[in-house]
Design a protein around this motif. Structure first.
Motif, short mmCIF file in Angstrom:
data_model
loop_
_atom_site.label_atom_id
_atom_site.label_comp_id
_atom_site.label_asym_id
_atom_site.label_seq_id
_atom_site.Cartn_x
_atom_site.Cartn_y
_atom_site.Cartn_z
N CYS A 77 0.83 -1.21 0.00
CA CYS A 77 0.00 0.00 0.00
C CYS A 77 0.86 1.26 0.00
O CYS A 77 0.64 2.19 -0.79
N THR A 78 1.87 1.31 0.87
CA THR A 78 2.77 2.46 0.93
C THR A 78 3.56 2.61 -0.36
O THR A 78 3.67 3.71 -0.93
N THR A 243 10.34 -3.66 3.06
CA THR A 243 10.97 -2.72 4.01
C THR A 243 9.96 -1.67 4.46
O THR A 243 9.94 -1.28 5.63
N MET A 244 9.11 -1.23 3.53
CA MET A 244 8.10 -0.23 3.88
C MET A 244 7.01 -0.81 4.78
O MET A 244 6.31 -0.07 5.47
N GLY A 245 6.87 -2.13 4.77
CA GLY A 245 5.87 -2.75 5.64
C GLY A 245 6.45 -3.34 6.90
O GLY A 245 5.72 -3.94 7.70
N ASN A 317 1.05 12.28 -1.16
CA ASN A 317 1.47 13.68 -1.01
C ASN A 317 2.98 13.80 -0.83
O ASN A 317 3.58 14.76 -1.32
N MET A 318 3.60 12.85 -0.15
CA MET A 318 5.06 12.85 -0.05
C MET A 318 5.68 12.66 -1.43
O MET A 318 6.64 13.34 -1.80
N GLY A 319 5.13 11.70 -2.20
CA GLY A 319 5.64 11.45 -3.54
C GLY A 319 5.47 12.66 -4.45
O GLY A 319 6.29 12.90 -5.34
N GLN A 397 6.12 5.43 9.02
CA GLN A 397 6.09 4.40 7.97
C GLN A 397 5.45 4.96 6.70
O GLN A 397 5.95 4.74 5.60
N ALA A 398 4.34 5.68 6.85
CA ALA A 398 3.64 6.25 5.70
C ALA A 398 4.51 7.27 4.95
O ALA A 398 4.37 7.44 3.74
N MET A 399 5.39 7.95 5.67
CA MET A 399 6.27 8.93 5.06
C MET A 399 7.43 8.28 4.31
O MET A 399 8.24 8.97 3.69
N GLY A 400 7.51 6.95 4.36
CA GLY A 400 8.62 6.26 3.71
C GLY A 400 9.87 6.26 4.56
O GLY A 400 10.99 6.24 4.03
#
Length: 478
Positions: A77-78, A243-245, A317-319, A397-400
């Motif tokens: 998802c991330t 890694t993101m999860g 939004n970060m992307g 986590q959501a921010m990467g």
């Protein structure tokens, strides 16, 4: 055309409501699978507190399955949200295809391992308090193992469906399965008197429905389209995605470690306790602490749902370089997480007798009820700090930022969660078990607040830099 462009155009408050609410409901309903089983088991006079305690023993093992599933699902998802925000649909569809392959393979491996080591796992999580409890745990866990592939697939796909921009359908998948469970639990437990097996079979039927609905959605994805090449494993992509999860995994698996420590320390301290060492009362601490942890899970489902529901919005939004909107979302998230913690604290401190009554206290002695009241009031006394900590873990986590998120989560769940669960009971007996969680949350909150302050500063600096470079579009701001 980018179907998810609305994630940088709509007000963040509206997006948070639209994404977080379905996610909260999905996680609450997912939590209710085990909790509903325990409620019906506790109210069946032929199962009682031994059946209740058996459910407590098996519960951490279901969390192991969940940990792997959400690592794959939340990581995907991330990853997909960040790729869509950057306009990279090629990587996005490969991420979804690879996630499907990974969760199916992982679920089959776990089914085999759990079946081979069933009794050893039950023993490791404190299931040897007495013979009846152990038998009930065997009966329940044997059927839960059958549903592992269905459960893991449904849980992983839930996050992916949210990432595709359909949080309401993700919610509907989970709700439908839970409704099945609620319908069949009383039929099997009270009508057919199938006992622990009946509770587990009802759960598996619900998981089957969720998996079927999730499969249907995968054939109708909105933001991307799966192709045959989407399912070719790409190790480099998989490493990035997992890694993101990893924070989601550590959050769950470290909870398992803490529950294993708590269950075993309950077993040890019960034997040493001058009152609960009596055979007729020996299962009470295990059953009660399990119930308190289930109530805590309801609160955490709300908290994690609020934060995890924001993952697609934050990632996109970060992307897209919209750090100002990310900062605004963090403001709102922290406020509402603390509100949930305060409301929950009032409920558990003021109405513990009513809460324990839901779990069949009328069939038990006053000793059972009094210990439960004490457990609620001590174990959950710092709920607002627990909710703040969870929000910090998941937002990072959501921010990467998987490394920062993972370290903070490990500090809470393993270093402090397991450490205090072992150390405090050695010093204070059964009371030490109850003080372990608030002690861990208090120290973690210090680290979480420091990380939150640093995150605010970083988002402010990035936002200012984007404005100075003239790279911010004229889309509406919240």
């Amino acid at each position: 055309m980018d179907d998810n462009r609305f994630l940088v155009e709509q007000p963040v408050g509206r997006l948070m409501h639209g994404y977080a609410l379905p996610c909260i409901i999905s996680l609450l309903v997912g939590a209710l699978y085990n909790i509903v089983d325990q409620i019906f088991i506790a109210n069946a006079d032929y199962l009682g507190s031994n059946g209740n305690a058996a459910n407590t023993v098996v519960f951490p093992l279901t969390v192991v399955m969940l940990a792997v599933a959400v690592m794959i699902g939340d990581g995907c998802c991330t990853f997909v949200s960040l790729q869509l925000g950057s306009g990279n649909k090629e990587e996005a569809h490969a991420g979804v295809g690879n996630a499907i392959v990974l969760v199916v393979a992982a679920s089959l491996v776990m089914t085999i391992l759990f079946a081979l080591f069933r009794d050893q796992l039950i023993t490791a999580f404190g299931g040897r308090v007495n013979a009846e409890l152990f038998h009930f745990a065997q009966e329940y866990f044997s059927w839960i193992i059958v549903g592992i592939p269905l459960y893991m697939f449904g849980q992983a796909m839930n996050a992916i469906i949210r990432g595709d921009g359909s949080p309401k359908f993700a919610m509907a998948c989970t709700v439908a399965g839970a409704v099945f469970n609620i319908i069949f639990d009383p039929i099997f437990i009270f009508g057919f008197r199938m006992g622990m097996a009946g509770a587990a079979i009802a759960t598996v039927l619900g998981q089957l429905l969720t998996a079927v609905l999730s499969t249907w959605y995968l054939c109708h994805l909105k933001a991307i389209r799966l192709e045959r090449r989407s399912f070719r494993l790409r190790p480099a992509l998989d490493r990035r995605m997992l890694t993101m999860g990893i924070t989601s995994f550590l959050s769950q698996i470290s909870l398992v470690a803490a529950m294993a420590a708590i269950n075993n320390m309950i077993r040890i301290t019960t034997v040493r306790d001058p009152f609960f060492v009596q055979p007729e009362f020996s299962q009470i601490p295990m059953a009660v602490v399990g119930i308190v942890m289930k109530v805590f899970q309801i609160v955490i489902s709300i908290v994690v749902g609020m934060a995890a529901g924001c993952i697609p919005v934050v990632g996109y939004n970060m992307g897209a370089g919209r750090y100002d909107r990310t900062k605004g979302l963090l403001d709102k998230l922290l406020f509402w997480e603390v509100v949930v913690g305060v409301v929950a604290l009032v409920v558990v401190e003021v109405f513990p007798r009513a809460l324990i009554g839901i779990f069949g206290a009328s069939h038990e002695s006053e000793v059972y009820t009094q210990f439960a009241i004490k457990a609620f009031r001590i174990y959950l006394c710092l709920l607002p700090l627990a909710t703040l900590n969870k929000a910090a873990f998941i937002f990072l986590q959501a921010m990467g930022k998987p490394m920062a998120s993972s370290l903070l989560s490990l500090f809470r769940e393993v270093v402090l969660g397991v450490g205090f669960a072992i150390m405090l009971p050695m010093l204070f007996g059964l009371d030490g078990v109850l003080y372990a969680m608030p002690a861990a949350d208090l120290l973690t909150a210090v680290a979480s607040i420091a990380v939150i302050i640093l995150t605010y500063r970083e988002l402010g600096v990035r936002s200012q830099a984007v404005h100075q470079d003239g790279r911010v579009s004229s889309v509406s701001k919240d």
